[in-house]
Design a protein around this motif. Structure first.
Motif, PDB file in Angstrom:
ATOM      1  N   ILE A 123       0.838  -1.204   0.000  1.00  0.00           N
ATOM      2  CA  ILE A 123       0.000   0.000   0.000  1.00  0.00           C
ATOM      3  C   ILE A 123       0.872   1.252   0.000  1.00  0.00           C
ATOM      4  N   ALA A 124       1.952   1.230   0.780  1.00  0.00           N
ATOM      5  CA  ALA A 124       2.861   2.386   0.830  1.00  0.00           C
ATOM      6  C   ALA A 124       3.438   2.680  -0.557  1.00  0.00           C
ATOM      7  N   ARG A 125       3.832   1.634  -1.269  1.00  0.00           N
ATOM      8  CA  ARG A 125       4.351   1.845  -2.634  1.00  0.00           C
ATOM      9  C   ARG A 125       3.279   2.439  -3.539  1.00  0.00           C
ATOM     10  N   ARG A 126       2.065   1.899  -3.472  1.00  0.00           N
ATOM     11  CA  ARG A 126       0.969   2.375  -4.318  1.00  0.00           C
ATOM     12  C   ARG A 126       0.658   3.851  -4.054  1.00  0.00           C
ATOM     13  N   PHE A 127       0.653   4.254  -2.781  1.00  0.00           N
ATOM     14  CA  PHE A 127       0.300   5.621  -2.418  1.00  0.00           C
ATOM     15  C   PHE A 127       1.506   6.561  -2.378  1.00  0.00           C
TER      16      PHE A 127
END
Length: 165
Positions: A123-127
């Motif tokens: 999720i951190a990579r996506r956001f």
């Protein structure tokens, strides 16, 4: 033009007091959608002599880039391009969206991805944010950061009275 947000900061460094005032305001564009930020800087030495003064008017979308450019340029001018002294410098490879506000749409997507079982790191990579930022945001959307795919439990004080009487 209407001011929609204001921040004032006053900092003392040794015998000098610096003031920074930031005001976000709507521009006078045809659709009224232009948003500008005004930054006013002032500073006074021990005898109240001015040591800094100035004003910048910046398109709100340019603020993050200009903040980085100004910081880097001033630090290089002061001979501290390595972030020396007692000032902590943020890592150059920090995620691009770190520290930026969350929208309702982003919150909804965060909740959806967490409940679908994605990891904090995914999720951190996506956001384009840090894993710590994601963990801190999860409870704000009702998700349990300790249990992937789960909501936070409802506290006993907020549970409906059951038929246990």
């Amino acid at each position: 033009m209407n001011i929609v947000e204001e921040h004032r900061t006053e900092v003392r460094v040794q015998d000098t007091v610096y003031r920074i005032e930031v005001a976000a305001r709507e521009g006078g564009g045809a659709a009224g959608e232009d948003r500008w930020v005004t930054v006013m800087v002032g500073g006074a030495g021990p005898q109240q002599e001015p040591v800094a003064e100035g004003r910048l008017d910046i398109d709100a979308e340019a603020v993050p880039a200009l903040a980085t450019v100004l910081s880097d340029t001033l630090m290089a001018f002061a001979g501290r391009s390595g972030g020396g002294g007692n000032r902590r410098r943020r890592s150059a490879d920090r995620p691009p969206r770190q520290g930026l506000p969350w929208s309702e749409e982003l919150d909804a997507e965060l909740e959806s991805r967490w409940l679908a079982g994605e990891s904090v790191e995914e999720i951190a990579r996506r956001f384009e944010r840090t894993p710590g930022g994601i963990r801190a945001r999860l409870p704000r959307v009702g998700c349990d950061p300790e249990r992937r795919g789960a909501y936070l439990p409802v506290p006993p004080s907020q549970r409906e009275a059951g038929g246990l009487g």
